[in-house]
Design a protein around this motif. Sequence first.
Motif, PDB file in Angstrom:
ATOM      1  N   UNK A  16       1.053  -1.302   0.178  1.00  0.00           N
ATOM      2  CA  UNK A  16      -0.087  -0.110  -0.107  1.00  0.00           C
ATOM      3  C   UNK A  16       0.851   1.252   0.144  1.00  0.00           C
ATOM      4  N   UNK A  17       2.041   1.246  -0.130  1.00  0.00           N
ATOM      5  CA  UNK A  17       3.137   2.261   0.076  1.00  0.00           C
ATOM      6  C   UNK A  17       4.074   2.304  -1.246  1.00  0.00           C
ATOM      7  N   UNK A  18       4.258   3.463  -1.986  1.00  0.00           N
ATOM      8  CA  UNK A  18       5.502   3.551  -2.894  1.00  0.00           C
ATOM      9  C   UNK A  18       6.365   4.504  -2.225  1.00  0.00           C
ATOM     10  N   UNK A  19       7.508   4.600  -2.713  1.00  0.00           N
ATOM     11  CA  UNK A  19       8.474   5.472  -2.070  1.00  0.00           C
ATOM     12  C   UNK A  19       9.454   6.280  -2.782  1.00  0.00           C
ATOM     13  N   UNK A  20       9.877   7.427  -2.774  1.00  0.00           N
ATOM     14  CA  UNK A  20      10.710   8.260  -3.848  1.00  0.00           C
ATOM     15  C   UNK A  20      11.954   8.747  -2.914  1.00  0.00           C
ATOM     16  N   UNK A  21      13.255   8.719  -3.239  1.00  0.00           N
ATOM     17  CA  UNK A  21      14.179   9.331  -2.753  1.00  0.00           C
ATOM     18  C   UNK A  21      14.506  10.788  -3.277  1.00  0.00           C
ATOM     19  N   UNK A  22      14.517  11.902  -2.480  1.00  0.00           N
ATOM     20  CA  UNK A  22      14.628  13.026  -2.892  1.00  0.00           C
ATOM     21  C   UNK A  22      15.878  13.899  -2.357  1.00  0.00           C
ATOM     22  N   UNK A  23      16.679  14.689  -2.971  1.00  0.00           N
ATOM     23  CA  UNK A  23      17.567  15.551  -2.398  1.00  0.00           C
ATOM     24  C   UNK A  23      17.352  16.348  -1.286  1.00  0.00           C
ATOM     25  N   UNK A  24      18.071  16.461  -0.140  1.00  0.00           N
ATOM     26  CA  UNK A  24      17.903  17.458   0.797  1.00  0.00           C
ATOM     27  C   UNK A  24      18.019  18.992   0.020  1.00  0.00           C
ATOM     28  N   UNK A  41       5.130  -0.480  -4.440  1.00  0.00           N
ATOM     29  CA  UNK A  41       4.711  -1.337  -3.560  1.00  0.00           C
ATOM     30  C   UNK A  41       5.083  -2.779  -3.669  1.00  0.00           C
ATOM     31  N   UNK A  42       5.585  -3.381  -2.491  1.00  0.00           N
ATOM     32  CA  UNK A  42       5.889  -4.859  -2.559  1.00  0.00           C
ATOM     33  C   UNK A  42       7.414  -5.118  -2.816  1.00  0.00           C
ATOM     34  N   UNK A  43       8.241  -3.741  -3.131  1.00  0.00           N
ATOM     35  CA  UNK A  43       9.559  -3.897  -3.314  1.00  0.00           C
ATOM     36  C   UNK A  43      10.518  -3.919  -1.917  1.00  0.00           C
ATOM     37  N   UNK A  73       4.385   7.751  -0.154  1.00  0.00           N
ATOM     38  CA  UNK A  73       3.160   7.794  -0.655  1.00  0.00           C
ATOM     39  C   UNK A  73       1.949   6.590  -0.671  1.00  0.00           C
ATOM     40  N   UNK A  74       0.987   6.871  -0.105  1.00  0.00           N
ATOM     41  CA  UNK A  74      -0.076   6.034   0.223  1.00  0.00           C
ATOM     42  C   UNK A  74      -0.652   5.315  -1.097  1.00  0.00           C
ATOM     43  N   UNK A  75      -0.752   4.210  -1.345  1.00  0.00           N
ATOM     44  CA  UNK A  75      -1.617   3.594  -2.702  1.00  0.00           C
ATOM     45  C   UNK A  75      -2.879   3.384  -2.141  1.00  0.00           C
ATOM     46  N   UNK A  76      -4.051   3.822  -2.918  1.00  0.00           N
ATOM     47  CA  UNK A  76      -5.079   3.479  -2.493  1.00  0.00           C
ATOM     48  C   UNK A  76      -5.761   2.267  -2.778  1.00  0.00           C
ATOM     49  N   UNK A  77      -5.937   1.353  -1.770  1.00  0.00           N
ATOM     50  CA  UNK A  77      -6.192  -0.045  -2.266  1.00  0.00           C
ATOM     51  C   UNK A  77      -4.903  -1.011  -2.157  1.00  0.00           C
ATOM     52  N   UNK A  78      -4.827  -2.121  -2.180  1.00  0.00           N
ATOM     53  CA  UNK A  78      -3.776  -3.003  -2.238  1.00  0.00           C
ATOM     54  C   UNK A  78      -3.411  -3.231  -3.813  1.00  0.00           C
ATOM     55  N   UNK A  79      -2.216  -3.065  -4.320  1.00  0.00           N
ATOM     56  CA  UNK A  79      -1.735  -3.410  -5.515  1.00  0.00           C
ATOM     57  C   UNK A  79      -2.174  -4.867  -6.014  1.00  0.00           C
ATOM     58  N   UNK A  80      -2.572  -5.135  -7.344  1.00  0.00           N
ATOM     59  CA  UNK A  80      -2.918  -6.342  -7.769  1.00  0.00           C
ATOM     60  C   UNK A  80      -1.657  -7.112  -7.759  1.00  0.00           C
ATOM     61  N   UNK A  81      -0.278  -6.726  -8.166  1.00  0.00           N
ATOM     62  CA  UNK A  81       0.855  -7.403  -8.280  1.00  0.00           C
ATOM     63  C   UNK A  81       2.058  -6.480  -7.643  1.00  0.00           C
TER      64      UNK A  81
END
Length: 97
Positions: A16-24, A41-43, A73-81
Amino acid sequence: MLSDLSISEHIHQPNTLAASVILRNSHIRQGLSLDAPLYFPGHSTRVFFRVTNASQGAIALDCSCGIAQLVFERVEGEVEHSYNGAFADEFDYRGVS
């Protein structure tokens, strides 16, 4: 000059979550730029990114100062894969594909 970095942190993304890396911001103002993947999600992996010095001078970095931050970032609902790509479960840098 380019530097490929991996940090000591590992991520284990729920479906249910994705993540990004950003520079300070302070490092952007010094003249650095950062490229990093979106962690789907799932990584599950160590966090990797590339830092480029676009300034005219040398910029000293050390492990005691934060370079980047993770944004979740929250993903609405669980991803299928969940993530099952070429870099699944990468905990040692394998270089570019």
